[in-house]
Design an enzyme around this catalytic site. Structure first.
Site, PDB file in Angstrom:
ATOM      1  N   GLU A 284     -12.258   2.932   4.701  1.00 28.87           N
ATOM      2  CA  GLU A 284     -11.279   3.297   5.706  1.00 28.87           C
ATOM      3  C   GLU A 284     -11.278   4.817   5.879  1.00 28.87           C
ATOM      4  OE1 GLU A 284      -6.782   1.846   6.789  1.00 28.87           O
ATOM      5  OE2 GLU A 284      -7.033   2.979   4.936  1.00 28.87           O
TER       6      GLU A 284
ATOM      7  N   GLU B  11       0.822  -1.208   0.000  1.00 28.61           N
ATOM      8  CA  GLU B  11       0.000   0.000   0.000  1.00 28.61           C
ATOM      9  C   GLU B  11       0.859   1.261   0.000  1.00 28.61           C
ATOM     10  OE1 GLU B  11      -3.531   2.156   2.634  1.00 28.61           O
ATOM     11  OE2 GLU B  11      -2.317   0.569   3.521  1.00 28.61           O
TER      12      GLU B  11
END
Length: 258
Positions: A240, A143
């Site tokens: 998120e 990520e």
């Protein structure tokens, strides 16, 4: 079809963590993700998933002293043994939870270390983790994270993640594409996602500025969701974000997808 999963670390913060699985189901989610499971007994978490019929979509490899400010250890040359031990722990949890993909956080580049050494350490650790996870039937994700929220984070752009994947020589490494982080670092969301779709295994979302729910900022999420369906993205999208008020009050944007 857009598949949303609830990030239990960010959502439903008004209730105890183990109660958030029920909250996710009540809100209409069929999958969940969170940062780390390691503070809880894996069977305890597995029971919550089974009880509520939820899919465990994703969690991270151990990332060092999170409370102390560490944001991953995979690029730290003096922590390789700890990283490798953490891979084994993560696989143990993922198997218990039925989780098929794990994310590796590169971490903050250490001061006084040559950039080449930092890069080589991360590539080597990614290669090690990818091979171990492949044997367990689990995908490894990388990520990129923006350097406004985490100054000095080692991997902060899509191209960097793809370069690490190529350097690792592994077919078991993919990109976790966080729309919020990507917007802050590089923009060009639709074009970048479409160009690199075969290597994007998971996505996450939040709006910008503020990292709140879609519809609170500058990102055109209705357009992006339609674009993802058009180009055939079939993975999960993790919610998120930090609710602007409460999770329930801010879920109107997601009704059509839940």
């Amino acid at each position: 079809m857009t598949k949303l999963c609830a990030n239990l670390t960010m959502l439903f913060g008004e209730v105890d963590f183990l109660d958030r699985f029920a909250q996710a189901v009540n809100a209409g989610f069929k999958g969940v993700e969170f940062l780390f499971p390691y503070a809880y007994d894996k069977q305890q978490l597995a029971e919550q998933l089974g009880k509520h019929g939820l899919v465990q979509v994703l969690h991270n490899l151990p990332a060092g002293d999170w409370a102390g400010g560490e944001r991953g250890i995979a690029c730290l040359p003096d922590r390789v043994g700890e990283f490798q031990d953490g891979v084994g722990t993560a696989i143990d949890y993922a198997r218990a939870l039925g989780c098929k993909q794990l994310n590796v956080l590169a971490g903050i580049a250490p001061a006084g270390v040559a950039p080449e050494t930092i890069h080589d350490t991360f590539v080597s650790n990614v290669k090690f983790a990818a091979q171990a996870l492949a044997g367990a039937g689990i995908r490894l994700l990388i990520e990129p994270i923006n350097t406004y929220d985490i100054p000095g984070f080692h991997v902060n752009r899509t191209r960097q993640a793809l370069d690490v994947i190529e350097a690792s020589g592994s077919e078991n490494v993919f990109v976790q594409y966080d729309i919020y982080h990507a917007q802050r670092m590089e923009g060009e969301l639709a074009a970048t996602i479409e160009k690199h779709l075969p290597k994007i295994a998971h996505m996450q979302l939040a709006d910008n500025p503020g990292r709140h729910e879609p519809g609170t900022g500058e990102i055109n999420y209705p357009f992006l969701f339609a674009h993802l369906e058009k180009i055939g993205y079939d993975g999960w999208i993790g919610c998120e974000y930090k609710p602007a008020s409460t999770t329930a009050a801010g879920l109107g944007w997601a009704e059509r997808y839940l």
